[in-house]
Motif scaffolding. Structure first.
Motif, mmCIF file in Angstrom:
data_model
loop_
_atom_site.group_PDB
_atom_site.id
_atom_site.type_symbol
_atom_site.label_atom_id
_atom_site.label_comp_id
_atom_site.label_asym_id
_atom_site.label_seq_id
_atom_site.Cartn_x
_atom_site.Cartn_y
_atom_site.Cartn_z
ATOM 1 N N ARG A 60 1.144 -0.826 0.225
ATOM 2 C CA ARG A 60 0.153 -0.199 -0.147
ATOM 3 C C ARG A 60 0.856 1.846 0.053
ATOM 4 O O ARG A 60 0.835 1.964 -0.391
ATOM 5 C CB ARG A 60 -1.230 -0.210 0.972
ATOM 6 N N LYS A 61 1.600 1.160 0.710
ATOM 7 C CA LYS A 61 3.028 1.849 0.379
ATOM 8 C C LYS A 61 3.448 2.833 0.033
ATOM 9 O O LYS A 61 3.814 3.680 -1.270
ATOM 10 C CB LYS A 61 3.770 2.579 1.360
ATOM 11 N N GLY A 62 4.120 1.847 -1.129
ATOM 12 C CA GLY A 62 4.958 1.666 -2.176
ATOM 13 C C GLY A 62 3.849 1.971 -3.367
ATOM 14 O O GLY A 62 4.303 2.990 -4.302
ATOM 15 N N GLN A 113 2.960 5.714 -3.528
ATOM 16 C CA GLN A 113 4.321 6.759 -3.738
ATOM 17 C C GLN A 113 4.416 6.447 -5.424
ATOM 18 O O GLN A 113 5.059 7.381 -6.055
ATOM 19 C CB GLN A 113 5.210 5.862 -3.262
ATOM 20 N N LEU A 114 3.837 6.297 -6.338
ATOM 21 C CA LEU A 114 3.356 6.151 -7.733
ATOM 22 C C LEU A 114 2.783 7.027 -8.546
ATOM 23 O O LEU A 114 1.085 7.684 -7.742
ATOM 24 C CB LEU A 114 2.548 4.652 -8.201
#
Length: 97
Positions: free
Chosen positions: A89-91, A94-95
């Protein structure tokens, strides 16, 4: 970094470790050292296999983690970076859109 350690152990060497009683001690010592958040044991391709998910603080710890499996059980070891749901979810957040 969270990693998945896969240890595929040689059948003859693990048979001997079972016979002489060293396998349970080796596994317990490894688990105490690694402190995995998850540990699973199964067979894969006809070999006893362990899957351990843990936080690797520094890649220099790889020899200390791997060598007992290599030396005592003739294991083939792989390390794979992995994410849990929160990491994904965190990654994804960041998109760019």
């Amino acid at each position: 970094m969270r990693v998945l350690l896969k240890a595929s152990m040689d059948t003859e060497k693990t048979n001997e470790a079972i016979r002489n009683g060293t396998l349970p001690k080796l596994i317990e010592e490894s688990l105490e050292q690694i402190k995995p958040e998850a540990a699973y044991f199964t067979s894969e391709n006809g070999q006893r296999t362990a899957y351990l998910v843990f936080d690797m603080q520094d890649s220099s710890s790889m020899p200390a983690i791997s060598e007992p499996f290599f030396m005592n059980l003739g294991a083939k070891i792989t390390y794979t970076p992995v994410m849990n749901r929160e990491d994904l979810r965190k990654g994804l957040s960041q998109l760019g859109r």
